[in-house]
Scaffold this motif. Structure first.
Motif, PDB file in Angstrom:
ATOM      1  N   ARG A   1       0.688  -1.220  -0.089  1.00  0.00           N
ATOM      2  CA  ARG A   1      -0.231  -0.059  -0.316  1.00  0.00           C
ATOM      3  C   ARG A   1       0.621   1.105  -0.065  1.00  0.00           C
ATOM      4  O   ARG A   1       0.565   2.340  -0.213  1.00  0.00           O
ATOM      5  CB  ARG A   1      -0.933  -0.169   0.935  1.00  0.00           C
ATOM      6  CG  ARG A   1      -2.323  -0.990   1.115  1.00  0.00           C
ATOM      7  CD  ARG A   1      -2.748  -0.922   2.076  1.00  0.00           C
ATOM      8  NE  ARG A   1      -3.991  -2.521   3.260  1.00  0.00           N
ATOM      9  CZ  ARG A   1      -4.672  -1.986   3.890  1.00  0.00           C
ATOM     10  NH1 ARG A   1      -4.631  -0.950   4.939  1.00  0.00           N
ATOM     11  NH2 ARG A   1      -5.282  -3.482   3.665  1.00  0.00           N
ATOM     12  N   TYR A   2       2.174   1.004   0.073  1.00  0.00           N
ATOM     13  CA  TYR A   2       2.708   2.684   0.134  1.00  0.00           C
ATOM     14  C   TYR A   2       4.350   2.334  -0.690  1.00  0.00           C
ATOM     15  O   TYR A   2       5.031   1.607  -0.989  1.00  0.00           O
ATOM     16  CB  TYR A   2       3.370   1.975   1.797  1.00  0.00           C
ATOM     17  CG  TYR A   2       2.901   2.276   2.633  1.00  0.00           C
ATOM     18  CD1 TYR A   2       2.768   0.793   3.149  1.00  0.00           C
ATOM     19  CD2 TYR A   2       2.793   3.066   3.598  1.00  0.00           C
ATOM     20  CE1 TYR A   2       1.628   0.472   4.848  1.00  0.00           C
ATOM     21  CE2 TYR A   2       2.467   3.368   5.477  1.00  0.00           C
ATOM     22  CZ  TYR A   2       1.343   1.787   5.350  1.00  0.00           C
ATOM     23  OH  TYR A   2       0.736   2.044   6.312  1.00  0.00           O
ATOM     24  N   GLY A   3       4.388   3.854  -1.018  1.00  0.00           N
ATOM     25  CA  GLY A   3       5.256   4.216  -1.848  1.00  0.00           C
ATOM     26  C   GLY A   3       6.472   3.986  -1.014  1.00  0.00           C
ATOM     27  O   GLY A   3       6.066   4.517   0.494  1.00  0.00           O
ATOM     28  N   LEU A   4       7.417   3.886  -1.975  1.00  0.00           N
ATOM     29  CA  LEU A   4       9.017   3.791  -1.242  1.00  0.00           C
ATOM     30  C   LEU A   4       9.648   4.538  -1.662  1.00  0.00           C
ATOM     31  O   LEU A   4      10.058   4.901  -3.388  1.00  0.00           O
ATOM     32  CB  LEU A   4       9.068   2.633  -0.911  1.00  0.00           C
ATOM     33  CG  LEU A   4       8.702   0.843  -0.468  1.00  0.00           C
ATOM     34  CD1 LEU A   4       8.312  -0.299  -0.722  1.00  0.00           C
ATOM     35  CD2 LEU A   4       8.489   1.001   0.823  1.00  0.00           C
TER      36      LEU A   4
ATOM     37  N   TYR B   1       2.300   6.253   3.024  1.00  0.00           N
ATOM     38  CA  TYR B   1       0.895   6.339   2.326  1.00  0.00           C
ATOM     39  C   TYR B   1       0.999   6.703   1.317  1.00  0.00           C
ATOM     40  O   TYR B   1       0.791   7.831   1.345  1.00  0.00           O
ATOM     41  CB  TYR B   1      -0.659   5.207   2.779  1.00  0.00           C
ATOM     42  CG  TYR B   1      -1.516   5.489   2.567  1.00  0.00           C
ATOM     43  CD1 TYR B   1      -2.942   6.304   2.176  1.00  0.00           C
ATOM     44  CD2 TYR B   1      -1.860   3.674   2.219  1.00  0.00           C
ATOM     45  CE1 TYR B   1      -3.591   5.260   1.855  1.00  0.00           C
ATOM     46  CE2 TYR B   1      -3.185   3.346   1.709  1.00  0.00           C
ATOM     47  CZ  TYR B   1      -4.107   4.867   1.706  1.00  0.00           C
ATOM     48  OH  TYR B   1      -4.742   4.099   0.552  1.00  0.00           O
ATOM     49  N   ASN B   2       0.022   6.514  -0.417  1.00  0.00           N
ATOM     50  CA  ASN B   2       0.034   7.135  -1.065  1.00  0.00           C
ATOM     51  C   ASN B   2      -1.267   6.264  -2.333  1.00  0.00           C
ATOM     52  O   ASN B   2      -1.565   4.911  -1.724  1.00  0.00           O
ATOM     53  CB  ASN B   2       0.981   6.710  -1.641  1.00  0.00           C
ATOM     54  CG  ASN B   2       0.861   8.307  -3.639  1.00  0.00           C
ATOM     55  OD1 ASN B   2      -0.578   8.527  -3.942  1.00  0.00           O
ATOM     56  ND2 ASN B   2       1.734   8.424  -3.564  1.00  0.00           N
TER      57      ASN B   2
ATOM     58  N   TYR C   1       7.961  14.961   2.808  1.00  0.00           N
ATOM     59  CA  TYR C   1       7.171  14.868   4.149  1.00  0.00           C
ATOM     60  C   TYR C   1       5.768  13.566   3.219  1.00  0.00           C
ATOM     61  O   TYR C   1       5.398  13.934   4.530  1.00  0.00           O
ATOM     62  CB  TYR C   1       6.426  16.648   3.859  1.00  0.00           C
ATOM     63  CG  TYR C   1       6.545  17.085   3.008  1.00  0.00           C
ATOM     64  CD1 TYR C   1       6.878  17.667   1.959  1.00  0.00           C
ATOM     65  CD2 TYR C   1       5.129  16.599   1.997  1.00  0.00           C
ATOM     66  CE1 TYR C   1       6.510  18.237   0.509  1.00  0.00           C
ATOM     67  CE2 TYR C   1       3.862  16.796   0.244  1.00  0.00           C
ATOM     68  CZ  TYR C   1       5.158  18.300  -0.168  1.00  0.00           C
ATOM     69  OH  TYR C   1       4.592  18.198  -0.964  1.00  0.00           O
ATOM     70  N   GLU C   2       5.931  13.279   2.479  1.00  0.00           N
ATOM     71  CA  GLU C   2       5.353  12.496   2.250  1.00  0.00           C
ATOM     72  C   GLU C   2       5.172  10.847   2.443  1.00  0.00           C
ATOM     73  O   GLU C   2       4.960   9.557   2.775  1.00  0.00           O
ATOM     74  CB  GLU C   2       5.067  12.385   0.758  1.00  0.00           C
ATOM     75  CG  GLU C   2       4.600  13.567  -0.598  1.00  0.00           C
ATOM     76  CD  GLU C   2       4.994  13.375  -2.073  1.00  0.00           C
ATOM     77  OE1 GLU C   2       6.173  13.981  -1.823  1.00  0.00           O
ATOM     78  OE2 GLU C   2       3.919  12.885  -2.397  1.00  0.00           O
ATOM     79  N   PHE C   3       5.961  11.036   3.855  1.00  0.00           N
ATOM     80  CA  PHE C   3       6.675   9.798   3.971  1.00  0.00           C
ATOM     81  C   PHE C   3       6.540   9.738   5.485  1.00  0.00           C
ATOM     82  O   PHE C   3       6.971  10.521   5.903  1.00  0.00           O
ATOM     83  CB  PHE C   3       8.491   8.993   3.604  1.00  0.00           C
ATOM     84  CG  PHE C   3       8.593   9.216   2.805  1.00  0.00           C
ATOM     85  CD1 PHE C   3       9.274  10.037   1.223  1.00  0.00           C
ATOM     86  CD2 PHE C   3       8.495   7.494   1.559  1.00  0.00           C
ATOM     87  CE1 PHE C   3       9.150   9.861   0.113  1.00  0.00           C
ATOM     88  CE2 PHE C   3       8.855   7.639   0.640  1.00  0.00           C
ATOM     89  CZ  PHE C   3       9.204   8.235  -0.487  1.00  0.00           C
TER      90      PHE C   3
END
Length: 126
Positions: free
Chosen positions: A31-34, A100-101, A111-113
């Motif tokens: 479910r997550y961008g890494l 999560y994206n 900040y997206e992590f």
């Protein structure tokens, strides 16, 4: 819950290669961008590479483009960073991160992590 643990750091000669791994013990990995980030002494945290949830899209800054490759294996809950043609300026503490994206695109900003590992040191000698 996401718990990230990096491995693979160490000392490498300039021009050499190194592969970093980051494993997650949770069950929602896909479910997550890494991403991989790094912090060099006296400098801020810089993005190194990011990858979308499915692995179909990646992002690299110009500083590593063509030398580093990010990949992920959702079945193994693991993300990798293959680093080739290493330079002394690549010396840094490398972190993996998850965010999560809802869309299948690679995040690009720290900040997206929301989840971070403890880091693994990579030192490139001349």
């Amino acid at each position: 819950q996401v718990q990230l643990v990096e491995s693979g750091g160490g000392l490498v000669q300039a021009g050499g290669s190194r592969r970093l791994s980051c494993a997650d013990s949770g069950s929602t990995f896909s479910r997550y961008g890494l991403g991989w980030f790094r912090t060099a002494p006296g400098k801020g945290r810089d993005v190194v590479a990011t990858i979308s949830r499915s692995g179909s899209s990646t992002y690299y800054p110009d500083s590593v483009k063509g030398r580093f490759t990010i990949s992920r294996d959702n079945a193994k809950n693991t993300v990798y960073l293959q680093m080739n043609s290493l330079k002394p300026e690549d010396t840094a503490l490398y972190y993996c991160a998850a965010g999560y994206n809802s869309r299948d695109i690679p995040p690009q900003k720290s900040y997206e992590f929301g989840y971070w590992g403890q880091g693994t040191q990579v030192t490139v000698s001349t």
